[in-house]
Structures are given as C-alpha cells and as structure tokens.
Write a protein that holds these residues in place. Structure first.
Motif, PDB file in Angstrom:
ATOM      1  N   ARG A 169      50.884  25.646  52.156  1.00  0.00           N
ATOM      2  CA  ARG A 169      51.567  26.768  51.519  1.00  0.00           C
ATOM      3  C   ARG A 169      52.081  26.292  50.173  1.00  0.00           C
ATOM      4  NH1 ARG A 169      51.442  32.270  52.109  1.00  0.00           N
ATOM      5  NH2 ARG A 169      53.463  33.209  51.632  1.00  0.00           N
ATOM      6  N   GLY A 170      51.839  27.078  49.141  1.00  0.00           N
ATOM      7  CA  GLY A 170      52.284  26.696  47.806  1.00  0.00           C
ATOM      8  C   GLY A 170      52.714  27.905  47.011  1.00  0.00           C
ATOM      9  N   PHE A 171      52.952  27.693  45.718  1.00  0.00           N
ATOM     10  CA  PHE A 171      53.322  28.816  44.861  1.00  0.00           C
ATOM     11  C   PHE A 171      52.653  28.686  43.498  1.00  0.00           C
ATOM     12  CE2 PHE A 171      56.583  25.685  43.921  1.00  0.00           C
ATOM     13  CZ  PHE A 171      56.805  25.814  42.565  1.00  0.00           C
ATOM     14  N   ILE A 172      52.601  29.808  42.803  1.00  0.00           N
ATOM     15  CA  ILE A 172      51.956  29.848  41.499  1.00  0.00           C
ATOM     16  C   ILE A 172      52.925  29.292  40.456  1.00  0.00           C
ATOM     17  CG2 ILE A 172      50.756  31.285  39.830  1.00  0.00           C
ATOM     18  CD1 ILE A 172      49.530  31.187  42.702  1.00  0.00           C
ATOM     19  N   LYS A 173      52.550  28.160  39.876  1.00  0.00           N
ATOM     20  CA  LYS A 173      53.410  27.515  38.888  1.00  0.00           C
ATOM     21  C   LYS A 173      53.256  28.162  37.519  1.00  0.00           C
ATOM     22  CE  LYS A 173      54.367  22.946  36.892  1.00  0.00           C
ATOM     23  NZ  LYS A 173      53.941  21.514  36.893  1.00  0.00           N
ATOM     24  N   ALA A 174      52.035  28.493  37.146  1.00  0.00           N
ATOM     25  CA  ALA A 174      51.788  29.101  35.832  1.00  0.00           C
ATOM     26  C   ALA A 174      50.468  29.860  35.840  1.00  0.00           C
ATOM     27  CB  ALA A 174      51.760  28.024  34.746  1.00  0.00           C
ATOM     28  N   VAL A 175      50.446  30.947  35.059  1.00  0.00           N
ATOM     29  CA  VAL A 175      49.202  31.680  34.809  1.00  0.00           C
ATOM     30  C   VAL A 175      48.918  31.563  33.316  1.00  0.00           C
ATOM     31  CG1 VAL A 175      48.024  33.898  34.850  1.00  0.00           C
ATOM     32  CG2 VAL A 175      49.596  33.291  36.704  1.00  0.00           C
TER      33      VAL A 175
END
Length: 278
Positions: free
Chosen positions: A188-194
């Motif tokens: 499980r992770g998260f979006i650091k940058a787009v």
C-alpha cells in the motif's frame, strides 16, 4: 447480467441430486453439490464465482480464486503444453495462458506476473503476461496524496516501475525503498507527485499526518513492549530503522518528533525513552 470471471449474486432456481441450478438470465448455471452451502433451497441468493469448466460449460463455485478478471498478480505454472501454460489460481480448473500471451516460454514451477482477462473469441477466462496494453496514465484516476494499491512491475536504473490500482504505472525511486523488493510484490502506498505528461512518483506507506499518526502509535506500542526504551535515534542507520519499525528514517524522525512535542517520549544519547505519562 452475469459476469464470467467475477463474482455474481444469483438466485437458486432448482435442486438436483448433483447440485443446484442458478438463474443466469437466459441460461441456468450449475453449482455442483460439493459447493452448495448446507440448507440452501430454491429462492435463496448465493454469491458465486463463474468460469468455464474443462468441458467448456459455464459453471459456478463458492470457492474463491486468487484473482478475478482485471486483476494483476503472481501465479505459479503447474503444467505446460505446446498451446500454452496452466497456472494455479485457486480453483479446480487451472488458468490457461495461451502461447501467444507469454513473453517467454513458461516453465512448470515458476511464478509469473499476469493479468486475468476474458477472451473475446471464446468467452473464457485466461491470463496474459502482456500487461502493458492494459496500463495507461491517460486519464489518471489518482492525484497527489491519494493512497493506492501497488504492484512491483519491473526494475529500472533509478527505481521500480509499479502498477497502481491495476490500471496506471508509477515510479518508486530507490531512495524511497527501504526493503528488498521482487517483481510481483504488493504494498500500500500513496501518490507522491504527478509530473508533466501524467508521470507519477509513488512512496510506500500512508501520506501526510495520517501516516505520522499511525506511526506514533506503533512507536508507543513498541516502546511499551520493550520496557519503555528503544536504542534508535536520528543518527541510526536507515536500514536498521526500517528493519525494526517498518518505516523510513524520515517518517521515524517525524513520528518521534511529534511524540516528543506531546511529552510522551524523551531523547537520550543512545535512543528514545517512554515517559511515565505516555
């Protein structure tokens, strides 16, 4: 409308000596006796998984496969033929991978990252190693700080390409990796940058303050389990911190800083000490 290769909630139409038939709209679908829950009677609704048996008949089961149509996962090859390979996906009938859908010749006993799909010609569930055509970042369904499910896809010179929510790709940079990773590993992770062109950077764990709150509770629990003292501090090796706490050094420092401000821990020369009021 029934969905092959997925879970369906269907009504029992009639009982027979060898199982029950379920209402599939234009057809009746057999749920073999071995899978029929005790006490089932006509009119009951059951959640079943639908797939084709070895005689190409649509059949139901209450067993749960390792994945359904659209899922990407690691599966082990249990046999091979000139036409393709068969993978164990948790059901009595193994999952077929046509030779045309293999990146290299599959071998019995090896595990492969595949996507489960529904063959348009046969209507049967199959698997493919050719995952790229199913992945796209245009359009994106995630944004910065969103949490998501990640699968390690391949290694590059600067990090790991990961599959996000079975549909997008992102990059996990080496400085954000704190444990050994293999192709097919899930986290499980998260979006650091787009970035420009919908290029996505990801990080394991949870984002922002929610992540810190989770980790502070974990640190407090570990302190209580170790007589109120742990020999870790801001000079500790990042790998040692990850091995013990399961978090990056940056997150460890944020979490311990929050606990210090809350007067729940104190910093010593050799580690962190739980205070009496914590």
């Amino acid at each position: 409308m029934i969905q092959t290769g997925d879970y369906n909630r269907l009504k029992v139409k009639k009982e027979t000596d060898f199982g029950v038939y379920l209402d599939g709209g234009e057809q009746e679908i057999l749920l073999p006796k071995r899978y029929v829950p005790k006490g089932t009677k006509p009119g009951d609704e059951l959640e079943v998984f639908l797939y084709h048996d070895s005689e190409n008949r649509l059949i139901a089961t209450t067993d749960k496969p390792f994945g359904k149509v659209g899922d990407i996962l690691m599966l082990k090859a249990v046999s091979t033929t000139e036409q393709g390979a068969f993978l164990d996906w948790g059901l009595m009938k193994d999952l077929f991978v046509p030779k045309s859908q293999q990146l290299s010749k599959m071998r019995k006993g090896q595990e492969y990252l595949v996507r489960i799909y529904l063959d348009n010609l046969t209507g049967r569930v199959a698997a493919t190693e050719k995952i790229d055509p199913y992945l796209s970042n245009d359009p994106l369904t995630v944004q910065e700080k969103d949490e998501a499910d990640m699968i390690v896809y391949r290694r590059t010179e600067i990090g790991y390409v990961v599959i996000i929510n079975n549909v997008h790709t992102g990059l996990l940079h080496f400085p954000d990796v704190f444990r050994p990773l293999d192709i097919g590993d899930r986290f499980r992770g998260f979006i650091k940058a787009v970035k420009e062109g919908n290029k996505v950077d990801v990080v394991p764990g949870r984002s922002g303050y929610n992540r810190v709150e989770d980790e502070t509770g974990k640190i407090l629990r570990l302190l209580r389990e170790n007589d109120g003292y742990l020999p870790y501090h801001d000079k500790s090796d990042p790998e040692e911190i990850y091995a013990f706490f399961g978090m990056s050094k940056k997150t460890f420092k944020m979490a311990t800083g929050a606990l210090y401000k809350q007067q729940k821990i104190d910093f010593t020369k050799t580690g962190i000490q739980l205070l009496d009021n914590a």
